[in-house]
Design an enzyme around this catalytic site. Structure first.
Site, PDB file in Angstrom:
ATOM      1  N   LYS A 180      76.852  24.127  30.522  1.00  0.00           N
ATOM      2  CA  LYS A 180      75.886  24.724  29.596  1.00  0.00           C
ATOM      3  C   LYS A 180      76.567  25.682  28.620  1.00  0.00           C
ATOM      4  O   LYS A 180      76.153  25.805  27.455  1.00  0.00           O
ATOM      5  CB  LYS A 180      74.763  25.409  30.371  1.00  0.00           C
ATOM      6  CG  LYS A 180      73.869  24.423  31.134  1.00  0.00           C
ATOM      7  CD  LYS A 180      73.205  23.405  30.211  1.00  0.00           C
ATOM      8  CE  LYS A 180      72.155  22.558  30.919  1.00  0.00           C
ATOM      9  NZ  LYS A 180      71.467  21.625  30.009  1.00  0.00           N
ATOM     10  N   SER A 194      71.331  26.727  28.508  1.00  0.00           N
ATOM     11  CA  SER A 194      70.712  27.460  29.623  1.00  0.00           C
ATOM     12  C   SER A 194      71.203  28.900  29.584  1.00  0.00           C
ATOM     13  O   SER A 194      72.295  29.180  29.081  1.00  0.00           O
ATOM     14  CB  SER A 194      71.141  26.829  30.951  1.00  0.00           C
ATOM     15  OG  SER A 194      70.714  27.630  32.040  1.00  0.00           O
ATOM     16  N   TYR A 232      77.596  23.264  36.502  1.00  0.00           N
ATOM     17  CA  TYR A 232      76.411  23.418  35.634  1.00  0.00           C
ATOM     18  C   TYR A 232      76.639  24.538  34.618  1.00  0.00           C
ATOM     19  O   TYR A 232      76.427  24.367  33.421  1.00  0.00           O
ATOM     20  CB  TYR A 232      75.179  23.711  36.505  1.00  0.00           C
ATOM     21  CG  TYR A 232      73.899  23.854  35.707  1.00  0.00           C
ATOM     22  CD1 TYR A 232      73.187  22.736  35.306  1.00  0.00           C
ATOM     23  CD2 TYR A 232      73.414  25.113  35.349  1.00  0.00           C
ATOM     24  CE1 TYR A 232      72.020  22.864  34.562  1.00  0.00           C
ATOM     25  CE2 TYR A 232      72.248  25.243  34.612  1.00  0.00           C
ATOM     26  CZ  TYR A 232      71.554  24.115  34.226  1.00  0.00           C
ATOM     27  OH  TYR A 232      70.406  24.246  33.484  1.00  0.00           O
TER      28      TYR A 232
HETATM   29  N1  NAD Z   1      64.097  24.359  34.552  1.00  0.00           N
HETATM   30  C1  NAD Z   1      64.945  25.337  34.330  1.00  0.00           C
HETATM   31  O1  NAD Z   1      64.868  26.405  34.943  1.00  0.00           O
HETATM   32  C2  NAD Z   1      66.020  25.184  33.283  1.00  0.00           C
HETATM   33  C3  NAD Z   1      66.712  26.323  32.872  1.00  0.00           C
HETATM   34  C4  NAD Z   1      67.695  26.216  31.912  1.00  0.00           C
HETATM   35  C5  NAD Z   1      67.998  24.973  31.365  1.00  0.00           C
HETATM   36  N2  NAD Z   1      67.320  23.886  31.785  1.00  0.00           N
HETATM   37  C6  NAD Z   1      67.675  22.607  31.161  1.00  0.00           C
HETATM   38  O2  NAD Z   1      66.531  22.058  30.557  1.00  0.00           O
HETATM   39  C7  NAD Z   1      66.683  20.644  30.459  1.00  0.00           C
HETATM   40  C8  NAD Z   1      65.425  19.982  30.974  1.00  0.00           C
HETATM   41  O3  NAD Z   1      65.292  20.308  32.340  1.00  0.00           O
HETATM   42  P1  NAD Z   1      63.889  20.440  33.069  1.00  0.00           P
HETATM   43  O4  NAD Z   1      63.869  21.758  33.742  1.00  0.00           O
HETATM   44  O5  NAD Z   1      62.785  20.059  32.151  1.00  0.00           O
HETATM   45  O6  NAD Z   1      64.104  19.380  34.244  1.00  0.00           O
HETATM   46  P2  NAD Z   1      63.298  18.049  34.615  1.00  0.00           P
HETATM   47  O7  NAD Z   1      63.991  17.526  35.831  1.00  0.00           O
HETATM   48  O8  NAD Z   1      61.852  18.339  34.690  1.00  0.00           O
HETATM   49  O9  NAD Z   1      63.568  17.090  33.381  1.00  0.00           O
HETATM   50  C9  NAD Z   1      64.833  16.563  33.105  1.00  0.00           C
HETATM   51  C10 NAD Z   1      64.642  15.126  32.650  1.00  0.00           C
HETATM   52  O10 NAD Z   1      65.924  14.621  32.234  1.00  0.00           O
HETATM   53  C11 NAD Z   1      66.035  13.295  32.717  1.00  0.00           C
HETATM   54  N3  NAD Z   1      67.452  12.925  32.828  1.00  0.00           N
HETATM   55  C12 NAD Z   1      68.355  13.409  33.706  1.00  0.00           C
HETATM   56  N4  NAD Z   1      69.544  12.811  33.508  1.00  0.00           N
HETATM   57  C13 NAD Z   1      69.378  11.937  32.488  1.00  0.00           C
HETATM   58  C14 NAD Z   1      70.226  11.010  31.833  1.00  0.00           C
HETATM   59  N5  NAD Z   1      71.506  10.842  32.210  1.00  0.00           N
HETATM   60  N6  NAD Z   1      69.744  10.270  30.806  1.00  0.00           N
HETATM   61  C15 NAD Z   1      68.444  10.402  30.435  1.00  0.00           C
HETATM   62  N7  NAD Z   1      67.575  11.255  31.017  1.00  0.00           N
HETATM   63  C16 NAD Z   1      68.042  12.010  32.044  1.00  0.00           C
HETATM   64  C17 NAD Z   1      65.341  13.291  34.059  1.00  0.00           C
HETATM   65  O11 NAD Z   1      64.959  11.993  34.462  1.00  0.00           O
HETATM   66  C18 NAD Z   1      64.148  14.220  33.799  1.00  0.00           C
HETATM   67  O12 NAD Z   1      62.996  13.522  33.378  1.00  0.00           O
HETATM   68  C19 NAD Z   1      67.954  20.302  31.230  1.00  0.00           C
HETATM   69  O13 NAD Z   1      69.026  20.143  30.322  1.00  0.00           O
HETATM   70  C20 NAD Z   1      68.161  21.532  32.092  1.00  0.00           C
HETATM   71  O14 NAD Z   1      69.511  21.721  32.454  1.00  0.00           O
HETATM   72  C21 NAD Z   1      66.333  23.951  32.731  1.00  0.00           C
END
Ligand code: NAD
Length: 256
Positions: free
Chosen positions: A165, A146, A161
């Protein structure tokens, strides 16, 4: 031709957190690029991602699994190898979030976030790496970090968090150095604010009104689809000299 060189035809991929958001968008993109894609998530709605991949003519396996459970993740990967014979690509993407002031946060909450985001990424990457090493596959592993691994966002309180990351970025570099001798490449992606927390489009009058958008030079949230090209690139041969790198995709948020 460059699109031919980027093709993932005859490759197999494993994607975590694929029920929703970035994982779902990128699992579909890997399939569109030609890969067979196994998708895993805590939520059983991950089967809809597999269904979408089949609808576009791809092969897919869907599995429910918790990335913090090494046994479950190993079983998922074993199934991929049993059914498809190999594993070329692993997108370790599942993650969780927190917003609790540090001085009030129960230690259990801090440890939960580290366990899912950092230990979970390690469990998944290591399980994939072991298969690649054992089978002599020069695979590609991509971890979702992230921009919060680079900067401390405000106003939300997310020290666990951010630390998790930052750890993912260094985990990627460390594995890249360790596994270079096997020809396995490991890179991380660092998204900025990608609007995955709601499936409802913003109303026209809401667009650009949040601090998050105003502090982003491009003045908008990113879309999960805007990470697809990078993940497909890192998964395939045209990124063959790229390892131990982190790619920030944040609309310019960390540029100033
Ligand atoms: N959305 C943002 O702004 C953003 C920014 C930077 C990083 N991220 C990272 O991107 C990745 C995806 O996030 P997203 O935004 O698509 O969120 P999201 O909530 O849409 O998807 C995350 C998915 O991970 C699954 N999950 C959570 N914990 C889990 C576990 N222990 N085992 C298996 N599956 C699990 C959830 O059920 C969900 O379907 C994450 O690592 C998040 O930290 C997101």
């Amino acid at each position: 031709m460059i699109f031919d060189k980027m093709s993932l035809k005859s490759r197999t991929a494993f994607v975590t957190g694929a029920a929703h958001g970035i994982g779902k968008a990128c699992a579909i993109a890997l399939a569109e690029a030609g890969a067979d894609v196994a998708v895993a998530d805590l939520k059983d709605t991950v089967s809809a991602t597999a269904e979408q991949i089949r609808e576009i003519g791809g092969r897919a396996i869907s599995m429910t699994a918790d990335i913090t459970d090494e046994k479950q993740i190993r079983e998922c990967m074993d199934r991929v190898v049993r059914e498809w014979g190999k594993l070329d690509i692993c997108f370790c993407n599942a993650g969780t979030f927190q917003d609790v002031p540090a001085e009030e946060m129960p230690l259990e909450e801090f440890e939960r976030v580290i366990r899912v985001n950092l230990t979970g990424a390690f469990i998944t990457a290591r399980a994939a790496g072991k298969i690649m090493i054992e089978k002599g596959i020069p695979g590609s592993i991509v971890l979702t970090a992230s921009m919060s691994g680079h900067i401390a966002n405000i106003p939300q309180c997310q020290c666990a968090y951010n630390a998790s990351k930052a750890g993912v970025i260094m985990l990627g570099k460390s594995l890249a150095v360790e596994w270079a001798r096997y020809g396995i490449r490991i890179n991380t992606i660092s998204p900025g604010y990608i609007r995955t927390w709601s499936d409802e489009p913003l109303k026209p009058e809401e667009v650009g009104t949040s601090n998050f958008e105003q502090w982003t030079p491009l003045r908008r949230f990113g879309q999960a689809e805007e990470l697809q090209g990078l993940v497909v690139y890192l998964a395939g041969d045209t990124s063959g000299f790229v390892t131990g790198s982190d790619y920030v995709i944040d609309g310019g948020y960390t540029a100033f």
